[in-house]
Design a protein around this motif. Structure first.
Motif, PDB file in Angstrom:
ATOM      1  N   PHE A   1       3.001  -1.939 -26.684  1.00  0.00           N
ATOM      2  CA  PHE A   1       4.048  -2.528 -27.514  1.00  0.00           C
ATOM      3  C   PHE A   1       3.745  -2.385 -28.999  1.00  0.00           C
ATOM      4  O   PHE A   1       4.658  -2.206 -29.803  1.00  0.00           O
ATOM      5  CB  PHE A   1       4.256  -4.005 -27.154  1.00  0.00           C
TER       6      PHE A   1
ATOM      7  N   GLY B   1       3.946  -7.360 -28.663  1.00  0.00           N
ATOM      8  CA  GLY B   1       2.643  -6.703 -28.688  1.00  0.00           C
ATOM      9  C   GLY B   1       1.543  -7.621 -29.184  1.00  0.00           C
ATOM     10  O   GLY B   1       0.443  -7.658 -28.611  1.00  0.00           O
TER      11      GLY B   1
ATOM     12  N   CYS C   1       9.323  -5.935 -30.910  1.00  0.00           N
ATOM     13  CA  CYS C   1       8.201  -5.208 -30.308  1.00  0.00           C
ATOM     14  C   CYS C   1       6.862  -5.683 -30.864  1.00  0.00           C
ATOM     15  O   CYS C   1       5.895  -5.831 -30.103  1.00  0.00           O
ATOM     16  CB  CYS C   1       8.355  -3.708 -30.548  1.00  0.00           C
TER      17      CYS C   1
END
Length: 132
Positions: free
Chosen positions: A8, A46, A42
């Motif tokens: 990610f 992540g 994202c």
């Protein structure tokens, strides 16, 4: 979880580069904004996965020598008989229809959403599971 976190984070770097390139070349604000928001989502996912991977035990997905059977077992508890997601879906559908047809429809969807959310959150705080 380390692998997913890295995936990610690298995906967020790629989306950021694409957002900048798209914004410079197209000068179209809606798509550029959507790509920057995608970058934000994202990077949040992540970071969460990378941060959580440091706190939990190493999973089978992080071991290169692991077999498929090493990751078997219970994933979590999922309510087998809950009707509350149906109430949330009906209330959400009415709410989205309210955006299309008229905001007055939100007056009917909000109670359904609140009842469904309340029921889902406190579903197992009834009967013998209730704190006294």
């Amino acid at each position: 979880m380390k692998i997913q976190g890295k995936m990610f984070i690298w995906l967020s770097v790629f989306v950021l580069v694409m957002a900048i390139v798209y914004g410079v070349w197209s000068k179209e604000p809606a798509g550029t904004t959507a790509l920057f928001l995608t970058f934000g989502l994202c990077i949040m996912i992540g970071y969460y996965l990378a941060f959580t991977a440091k706190r939990v035990d190493v999973g089978a997905q992080d071991n290169k020598e692991a077999d498929v059977a090493d990751d078997a077992g219970e994933v979590g508890f999922f309510s087998p008989h809950s009707w509350q997601p149906l109430a949330l879906a009906v209330g959400g559908a009415f709410a989205f229809c309210g955006v299309i047809f008229g905001w007055w429809l939100l007056y009917f969807s909000l109670p359904i959403l609140l009842i469904g959310l309340w029921g889902w959150v406190f579903e197992y705080y009834q009967g013998e599971n209730q704190n006294q």
